[in-house]
Write an enzyme that holds these catalytic residues in place. Structure first.
Site, PDB file in Angstrom:
ATOM      1  N   HIS A 193       0.799  -1.216   0.000  1.00 43.18           N
ATOM      2  CA  HIS A 193       0.000   0.000   0.000  1.00 43.18           C
ATOM      3  C   HIS A 193       0.838   1.275   0.000  1.00 43.18           C
ATOM      4  CE1 HIS A 193      -3.334  -2.702   0.988  1.00 43.18           C
ATOM      5  NE2 HIS A 193      -4.123  -1.733   0.604  1.00 43.18           N
ATOM      6  N   GLY A 194       2.050   1.212   0.469  1.00 42.68           N
ATOM      7  CA  GLY A 194       2.844   2.433   0.462  1.00 42.68           C
ATOM      8  C   GLY A 194       4.180   2.277   1.136  1.00 42.68           C
TER       9      GLY A 194
END
Length: 475
Positions: A326-327
């Protein structure tokens, strides 16, 4: 190009007319049109990053063709490695390079060693995590001999860059989506109308629910020290609805747009906030990603085979990697770790598959639903916060039993209006989902969608000059 922008409002009907009324005589021409318009759609943001999509497309197309010809085991593994290195390498450089460098420097600073950062000044390409995983599914399936590679480059290019789901999914499998580019599509009025309804519903979720929730969420998370426990808790709840309205709204629009062109995309969300435990939540949230990790990471690691320690290891690996997907921030890793910890008791006591049936609400199930929702909201704090320290302070303050009033939401008439719109939007969404669960489908009346369209247009008239991006564009 944003789904909630004026640019897309004229782009979609133009493409629709060209697709069904100009290029409808030839499947090859239709596919070629989809490649061109998909590249225009993506290049509208920054045309330079089209080279990355094209590079991934060429690499995986060539690798797959060679895999079909090659019978030697070691050479087939080398070909698969080429695809993995190229795709994950691009993802690593553009998304994670600066994160790893900064983490390395921070680690040495803890030992008293100062190092100069050697970071890259690069922009994260929108949607790179999505189309990278989509094209990887193709080469992996071809390598596993679950899928025959297509000899048509245009077909494959259209599959990789298909504009409705290019930027934020659903992450489609080649075995499901690619064959749809290989057969003739005929216009189906009923199917297209159902897609139009989904587009309206998705815009409603994004513009009426998510964007209004963001009005409060952004202020609370920018300076959480100003707010009371109840306001921080409300901030976490509103973010839960914001990210759901934003992301599931995008998925609904993507599925709806695809239907206008005769394509069927997989369902990405099925009432996740009515889940009765964390395992069920992950069967209902971002389904295309969770099933991707299940099939291409969890099962290859051994899945639920082996002793309990191996099973626990596999669960942790999948959740941590999912968080990291996700990041490039430790907050996402911690968020994944929290869900792993919440999942472990279910695995140990073999309760992870307790709720696999359709949700049928009852008073008996309500406590499980509420507990699961609160746990998910607390985990969302780590997902949304800028760093781990801020997230920990927010969670700590939520449980501090501060008795301060909910003064934040009623400062001015504007706050009251946004609060009412947000509450109404969430109420409509929950009512719709409850009704859909009862009926066993997601169809509602035309008048209902007309009301949604009116609500979207009212909000749209005020924000069309500066439409907000979808949250998952950053991933």
């Amino acid at each position: 190009m944003l789904f909630n922008s004026l640019d897309f409002a004229w782009f979609l009907p133009v493409v629709f007319i060209l697709y069904w009324f100009v290029c409808n005589k030839s499947l090859k021409i239709q596919n070629a049109l989809l490649v061109v318009v998909s590249y225009v759609f993506y290049g509208w943001w920054d045309w330079r990053f089209l080279t990355l999509i094209f590079f991934s497309t060429v690499v995986d197309f060539v690798v797959a063709k060679q895999l079909l010809k090659e019978t030697h085991s070691k050479k087939r593994k080398r070909l698969l490695a080429v695809s993995l290195v190229c795709n994950l390498g691009l993802l690593g450089v553009f998304k994670y390079y600066n994160f790893f460098v900064s983490s390395w420097i921070d680690a040495w600073q803890l030992l008293g060693v100062s190092m100069a950062p050697a970071t890259l000044n690069v922009i994260l390409p929108v949607g790179i995590s999505f189309y990278t995983f989509q094209t990887l599914s193709y080469t992996i399936d071809v390598y596993k001999k679950r899928l025959k590679p297509t000899p048509q480059f245009v077909e494959f290019a259209a599959f990789v860059a298909f504009f409705p789901q290019l930027v934020a999914g659903p992450i489609e499998r080649a075995s499901r989506l690619l064959p749809q580019f290989q057969r003739k599509r005929n216009f189906d009025y009923t199917f297209a109308i159902s897609g139009f309804y989904l587009i309206i519903w998705g815009l409603f979720k994004k513009m009426v629910i998510a964007d209004n929730c963001a009005f409060f969420v952004n202020q609370i998370f920018e300076d959480p020290g100003r707010y009371s426990a109840i306001e921080l808790f409300m901030g976490s709840v509103l973010f839960a609805f914001q990210i759901y309205g934003d992301f599931s709204g995008y998925s609904d629009i993507a599925i709806g747009v695809a239907r206008l062109f005769g394509f069927s995309l997989m369902t990405n969300f099925t009432f996740p906030y009515f889940s009765r435990n964390i395992a069920e939540f992950w069967r209902r949230w971002h389904i295309s990603l969770s099933t991707w990790f299940r099939d291409y990471l969890y099962i290859p690691l051994g899945g639920s085979r082996g002793n309990i320690w191996k099973q626990l290891r596999n669960v942790f690996v999948v959740f941590l990697v999912s968080g990291f997907w996700h990041g490039a921030n430790w907050t996402f890793v911690v968020w994944g770790g929290i869900h792993a910890l919440l999942f472990l008791p279910l695995l140990i006591f073999k309760a992870n598959k307790t709720y696999t049936n359709q949700i049928k609400l009852s008073v008996k199930q309500l406590p499980n639903i509420l507990v699961t929702f609160v746990l998910v909201c607390m985990a969302w704090v780590f997902f949304r916060a800028d760093n781990i320290s801020i997230a920990i302070n927010i969670v700590y303050n939520i449980f501090s039993m501060d008795s301060s009033s909910l003064h934040f939401f009623y400062k001015t008439p504007k706050y009251i209006l946004v609060s009412l719109i947000t509450s109404l939007g969430i109420g409509v969404m929950l009512f719709y989902e409850l009704k859909s669960m009862k009926k066993g489908n997601t169809e509602v009346t035309l008048g209902y969608y007309q009301a949604l369209l009116i609500a979207v247009l009212i909000v749209f008239m005020g924000v069309y000059k500066n439409p907000s991006e979808f949250i998952y564009f950053q991933f």
